[in-house]
Design an enzyme around this catalytic site. Structure first.
Site, PDB file in Angstrom:
ATOM      1  N   CYS A 168       4.513  -1.401  -3.173  1.00  0.00           N
ATOM      2  CA  CYS A 168       5.184  -2.597  -2.638  1.00  0.00           C
ATOM      3  C   CYS A 168       4.807  -3.851  -3.422  1.00  0.00           C
ATOM      4  CB  CYS A 168       4.808  -2.812  -1.175  1.00  0.00           C
ATOM      5  SG  CYS A 168       5.388  -1.527  -0.082  1.00  0.00           S
TER       6      CYS A 168
ATOM      7  N   HIS B  64      11.377   2.091   4.142  1.00  0.00           N
ATOM      8  CA  HIS B  64      11.837   1.929   2.758  1.00  0.00           C
ATOM      9  C   HIS B  64      11.625   3.275   2.045  1.00  0.00           C
ATOM     10  CE1 HIS B  64      11.198  -2.718   2.046  1.00  0.00           C
ATOM     11  NE2 HIS B  64      12.491  -2.451   2.103  1.00  0.00           N
TER      12      HIS B  64
HETATM   13  N1  ARG Z   1       6.512  -7.121   5.382  1.00  0.00           N
HETATM   14  C1  ARG Z   1       7.348  -6.597   4.359  1.00  0.00           C
HETATM   15  C2  ARG Z   1       8.695  -6.223   4.963  1.00  0.00           C
HETATM   16  O1  ARG Z   1       8.702  -5.701   6.051  1.00  0.00           O
HETATM   17  C3  ARG Z   1       6.719  -5.419   3.691  1.00  0.00           C
HETATM   18  C4  ARG Z   1       7.477  -4.973   2.490  1.00  0.00           C
HETATM   19  C5  ARG Z   1       6.804  -3.858   1.788  1.00  0.00           C
HETATM   20  N2  ARG Z   1       7.425  -3.562   0.540  1.00  0.00           N
HETATM   21  C6  ARG Z   1       7.886  -2.374   0.168  1.00  0.00           C
HETATM   22  N3  ARG Z   1       8.319  -2.253  -1.041  1.00  0.00           N
HETATM   23  N4  ARG Z   1       7.989  -1.359   0.996  1.00  0.00           N
HETATM   24  O2  ARG Z   1       9.708  -6.480   4.374  1.00  0.00           O
END
Ligand code: ARG
Length: 261
Positions: free
Chosen positions: A254, A160
């Site tokens: 996150c 991300h």
């Molecule tokens: N387990 C989540 C996923 O893989 C983690 C998300 C983390 N959030 C973020 N904004 N990077 O989607």
């Protein structure tokens, strides 16, 4: 016993998730509470989105939407395990009376979008390559009426945008160049000549998954190197411990959706 298949799928696309490492739920909640308290102490108003049964990743609230100028561009999750989260976020923005734009394109909200109000008159930065489709960048630009700069992520460990780059104030960012394609690195160098440049170690400590109010920078306590660099650059690092949240592939940013009225 092997984990259910959907966890295996998610693990494969988020290299941070180790579903064989059990989460200490009590500690996870305590750490999350510590993050909330840190934000309140810094003077921020914090709304808490109620968790819903069957949506274990809801704690990563950044992914549910992206707002600018009181307009909300909704999320459309890549994986079905999280898709129902978008509606919980939509209902929250309804209570604020904000205009909500339903997305057609796959995008994971603030996971892959961020906004700098004073950079070039108001600039959205957007990541693609792993979760968010590049078509969502154009859709967000139409929804929000702000220029969107597309950046291509190339390192699966930084799946991300919000684990590779974050704003430090209204006009400047911190980022790890290795997370981006060569061309996107050139774009970032052009837009942000004064950026704080992070190392691979900072990125792997989830240091870039931070939230800054322009002075205080709330970041994962493991990221000691980045904290030192930020202090040198004139910011005040505020470390918080989120080791249990890291097991799910997320840290400070996150867990937080910013409300940009
Ligand atoms: N387990 C989540 C996923 O893989 C983690 C998300 C983390 N959030 C973020 N904004 N990077 O989607």
């Amino acid at each position: 016993m092997s984990p259910p298949e959907h966890f295996v799928v998610e693990y494969a696309i988020n290299p941070w998730m180790d579903t064989t490492a059990p989460v200490d739920t009590e500690l996870a909640v305590k750490q999350w509470e510590g993050l909330r308290e840190a934000l309140v102490r810094l003077g921020h108003e914090v709304h808490v989105l109620a968790p819903e049964i069957g949506l274990p990743d809801m704690v990563y609230a950044a992914n549910g939407a992206f707002s600018v100028d009181g307009v909300v561009y909704g999320a459309k999750f890549k994986y079905p395990q999280r898709s129902a989260e978008a509606d919980a976020h939509r209902r929250f923005y309804d209570t604020l009376g904000w205009r909500y734009v339903m997305p057609s394109e796959t995008n994971e909200g603030e996971g892959d979008f961020t906004y700098l109000p004073a950079a070039h008159g108001g600039l959205v930065l957007a990541g693609h390559g792993f979760r968010t489709e590049v078509a969502a960048h154009a859709e967000a630009q139409e929804a929000l009426g702000r220029p969107v700069v597309s950046l291509r992520l190339v390192d699966p460990r930084m799946y991300h945008l919000d684990v590779a780059l974050q704003p430090l104030d209204d006009a400047n960012v911190v980022y790890y160049p290795g997370a981006f394609s060569e061309s996107s690195r050139r774009v970032l160098a052009q837009l942000f000549p004064d950026a704080v440049v992070a190392t691979e170690e900072d990125a792997l400590a989830f240091g870039l998954n931070l939230v800054s109010d322009g002075r205080n920078v709330v970041l994962n306590s493991e990221a000691t190197g980045l904290a030192a660099r930020l202090r040198e650059a004139g910011y005040v690092p505020v470390p918080v411990e989120l080791s249990e949240l890291k097991k799910g592939g997320g840290s400070v940013k996150c867990c937080i959706a910013e409300l940009r009225a």
